[in-house]
Structure formats: structure tokens, C-alpha cells
Design a protein around this motif. Structure first.
Motif, PDB file in Angstrom:
ATOM      1  N   UNK A 245     102.844 127.935  53.083  1.00 28.44           N
ATOM      2  CA  UNK A 245     101.938 127.319  54.343  1.00 28.44           C
ATOM      3  C   UNK A 245     104.006 127.433  55.678  1.00 28.44           C
ATOM      4  N   UNK A 246     104.614 126.479  55.452  1.00 28.37           N
ATOM      5  CA  UNK A 246     105.357 126.312  56.577  1.00 28.37           C
ATOM      6  C   UNK A 246     106.281 127.571  56.695  1.00 28.37           C
ATOM      7  N   UNK A 247     106.221 128.580  55.441  1.00 27.85           N
ATOM      8  CA  UNK A 247     107.173 130.089  56.030  1.00 27.85           C
ATOM      9  C   UNK A 247     105.457 131.063  56.478  1.00 27.85           C
ATOM     10  N   UNK A 248     104.252 130.630  57.139  1.00 22.65           N
ATOM     11  CA  UNK A 248     103.605 131.576  57.340  1.00 22.65           C
ATOM     12  C   UNK A 248     102.713 131.732  56.680  1.00 22.65           C
ATOM     13  N   UNK A 249     101.107 131.648  55.458  1.00 23.40           N
ATOM     14  CA  UNK A 249     100.616 131.938  54.821  1.00 23.40           C
ATOM     15  C   UNK A 249     100.041 130.822  55.841  1.00 23.40           C
ATOM     16  N   UNK A 250      98.387 131.730  56.318  1.00 20.54           N
ATOM     17  CA  UNK A 250      97.583 131.487  56.485  1.00 20.54           C
ATOM     18  C   UNK A 250      96.389 131.401  55.605  1.00 20.54           C
ATOM     19  N   UNK A 251      95.916 130.039  55.441  1.00 24.79           N
ATOM     20  CA  UNK A 251      94.454 129.504  54.444  1.00 24.79           C
ATOM     21  C   UNK A 251      94.073 127.670  54.584  1.00 24.79           C
ATOM     22  N   UNK A 252      93.554 127.329  54.638  1.00 20.22           N
ATOM     23  CA  UNK A 252      92.778 126.285  54.397  1.00 20.22           C
ATOM     24  C   UNK A 252      92.538 126.006  53.175  1.00 20.22           C
ATOM     25  N   UNK A 253      92.728 124.552  53.094  1.00 19.68           N
ATOM     26  CA  UNK A 253      92.496 123.769  51.656  1.00 19.68           C
ATOM     27  C   UNK A 253      91.379 122.609  51.771  1.00 19.68           C
ATOM     28  N   UNK A 254      90.652 122.535  50.236  1.00 25.52           N
ATOM     29  CA  UNK A 254      89.897 120.831  49.808  1.00 25.52           C
ATOM     30  C   UNK A 254      90.400 120.740  48.845  1.00 25.52           C
ATOM     31  N   UNK A 255      90.808 119.110  49.008  1.00 23.46           N
ATOM     32  CA  UNK A 255      91.731 118.560  47.976  1.00 23.46           C
ATOM     33  C   UNK A 255      90.314 118.002  47.128  1.00 23.46           C
ATOM     34  N   UNK A 256      90.739 117.362  45.384  1.00 22.66           N
ATOM     35  CA  UNK A 256      89.832 117.013  44.693  1.00 22.66           C
ATOM     36  C   UNK A 256      89.977 115.640  44.657  1.00 22.66           C
ATOM     37  N   UNK A 257      91.421 115.080  45.224  1.00 20.25           N
ATOM     38  CA  UNK A 257      91.100 113.392  44.830  1.00 20.25           C
ATOM     39  C   UNK A 257      91.925 112.761  46.466  1.00 20.25           C
ATOM     40  N   UNK A 258      91.908 111.766  46.601  1.00 17.34           N
ATOM     41  CA  UNK A 258      92.831 111.353  48.132  1.00 17.34           C
ATOM     42  C   UNK A 258      94.087 111.362  47.419  1.00 17.34           C
ATOM     43  N   UNK A 259      95.084 111.388  45.932  1.00 18.76           N
ATOM     44  CA  UNK A 259      96.048 111.431  45.923  1.00 18.76           C
ATOM     45  C   UNK A 259      96.482 113.310  46.738  1.00 18.76           C
ATOM     46  N   UNK A 260      95.660 113.533  46.195  1.00 22.43           N
ATOM     47  CA  UNK A 260      95.938 115.112  46.951  1.00 22.43           C
ATOM     48  C   UNK A 260      96.031 115.540  47.741  1.00 22.43           C
ATOM     49  N   UNK A 261      95.327 115.319  48.930  1.00 24.33           N
ATOM     50  CA  UNK A 261      94.987 115.147  49.964  1.00 24.33           C
ATOM     51  C   UNK A 261      96.252 114.521  50.257  1.00 24.33           C
ATOM     52  N   UNK A 262      97.154 113.755  50.213  1.00 22.11           N
ATOM     53  CA  UNK A 262      97.865 113.079  50.958  1.00 22.11           C
ATOM     54  C   UNK A 262      98.995 113.671  50.742  1.00 22.11           C
TER      55      UNK A 262
END
Length: 233
Positions: free
Chosen positions: A43-60
């Protein structure tokens, strides 16, 4: 954290399935961790995606990696879900929930076009059941739900975190159940769903579209559907 070569190889390989513009489910656990880290770099190299996380840990972790998370009311379908497992058999049936996120993980998996499961070689089994099956239950009258599981032969144990009961991101408890060898996961899943008070269980049946196995020498093996009925690990 110490680097597990097999987990790292599997997690990073799964990311190769991503395409620009995808909505991606971010799993929970030590193998999914490596996938999220690599996605962050892309993502920092330019990949454009969006995401959802399965846990608060993964979201962080996603936020630290600058992966854009979107609210669920903006998501109609998830293109790829990348998640780990505690056990995988040769029918691509899974036991999940060792990290305590099984309910959210199953919601995400059920809404995904593909579920890519990432594991190290130690998670492959001929028959599910050596790893205790996590069952998420509501706190209300949990003792009664516990007794139903005892009657089912589950040998349930309340999951603890230190001296306190482990509480999921959803505010529920987890009972870790030891059924021995699970020879009919479909039937067991049906029996568990009939017990009031059980929110969800860690049997993931017919969700995985592919399993990526990482080995301690850094090699990987990919197992995809359709698979031969006689296939074994």
C-alpha cells in the motif's frame, strides 16, 4: 516477534493474489500478521485497496501499516479474505478461533468471494480435533450452555486470560471443547448450532477456496479446490 519462516512464507505468498481495487478481509493471528505486514508495504508503494478487519488486533495493525479500513456499511462483497487456521484437513475443513476472533472471522469469510487460508506445516491434520474446538457463547446463563456442551461430550473448558475469563471483541466468552477426533464435522456443526447460547463455533466448513502451507525451509505448497476425494497431506 520471532520470525517463523513457514508462517512468513505462507502469509506473504497469499498477498500475491491481491489486485488493485479489491476489498480485502484481514485475518487474525500469527500467520495473518505476515500477510498484513506485506500488504502494508505494498500500500505504501502505491497499491490501492481497501480492507476490513476480523478483530480489533488486526484493525490496529492495519492502521499502523496505513492500510485503509472501510466501514461495513460501505461493503457489499469482499474479494479475498486472508486468514489463518488452527487445523486444516484434506477436505479444506478448518478449526479456527485460537485467537478468539472466530465469530468475526466467520462473518468475513461468509461474505468473501475467496478465502485464502495461510498456515504452517504443523497445522495440517488428517482428522480435525486435536486442537480444542473454540465455541463462543453469550455470558447470560453461560453455565447452562456449558452443561449442554458437557452433555454433548465436549469436555468444555472456560478460556481464561490470567485470572479472568477471556472476553471476545463481541463481549462473549469462549469455551474450548475437546471432542477427540471429529470424524463428522458437518454433523457436529449442526448439533452445536442447535444449542441456545452458542453464538458461533470454530468449525469452518466449505469456506476455504485455497490453503497455502509454509514450511520451515521457506518453501510453500498451495492446495486449491477442487481437490481429489482421496487427496491427503
Amino acid at each position: 516477534m520471532d520470525i517463523n519462516i513457514g508462517k512468513k512464507a505462507a502469509g506473504e505468498r497469499a498477498v500475491d493474489f491481491l489486485q488493485p481495487g479489491m476489498t480485502v478481509g484481514l485475518g487474525t493471528g500469527s500467520t495473518a500478521y505476515y500477510a498484513i505486514k506485506r500488504i502494508g508495504g505494498m500500500v505504501r508503494d502505491g497499491l490501492v485497496i481497501r480492507a476490513v478487519a476480523t478483530s480489533e488486533e488486526s484493525a490496529r495493525l492495519a492502521e499502523l501499516e496505513q492500510i485503509p479500513l472501510v466501514p461495513f456499511d460501505q461493503v457489499e462483497v469482499i474479494d479475498i479474505d486472508i486468514d489463518g487456521a488452527d487445523e486444516v484437513n484434506d477436505q479444506l475443513q478448518l478449526i479456527k478461533g485460537g485467537g478468539g476472533a472466530l465469530l468475526r472471522e466467520k462473518i468475513i469469510a461468509a461474505s468473501s468471494k475467496e478465502m485464502i487460508v495461510v498456515v504452517d506445516e504443523n497445522k495440517l491434520v488428517k482428522t480435525l480435533g486435536k486442537f480444542p474446538l473454540p465455541v463462543e457463547i453469550i455470558p447470560f446463563a453461560w453455565e447452562l450452555t456449558f452443561r449442554h456442551l458437557v452433555a454433548l461430550g465436549a469436555n468444555p473448558v472456560t478460556r481464561m486470560l490470567g485470572n479472568e475469563r477471556f472476553v471476545t471483541d463481541n463481549g462473549n466468552y469462549i469455551l474450548d471443547c475437546s471432542f477427540g477426533q471429529i470424524t463428522d464435522a458437518v454433523e457436529l456443526n449442526t448439533q452445536l448450532k442447535e444449542i441456545p447460547g452458542i453464538v458461533e463455533n470454530g468449525l469452518f466448513l466449505n469456506y476455504a477456496s485455497a490453503v497455502i502451507v509454509g514450511y520451515k525451509d521457506g518453501t510453500i505448497k498451495e492446495i486449491t479446490r477442487p481437490y481429489p476425494a482421496t487427496k491427503s497431506f
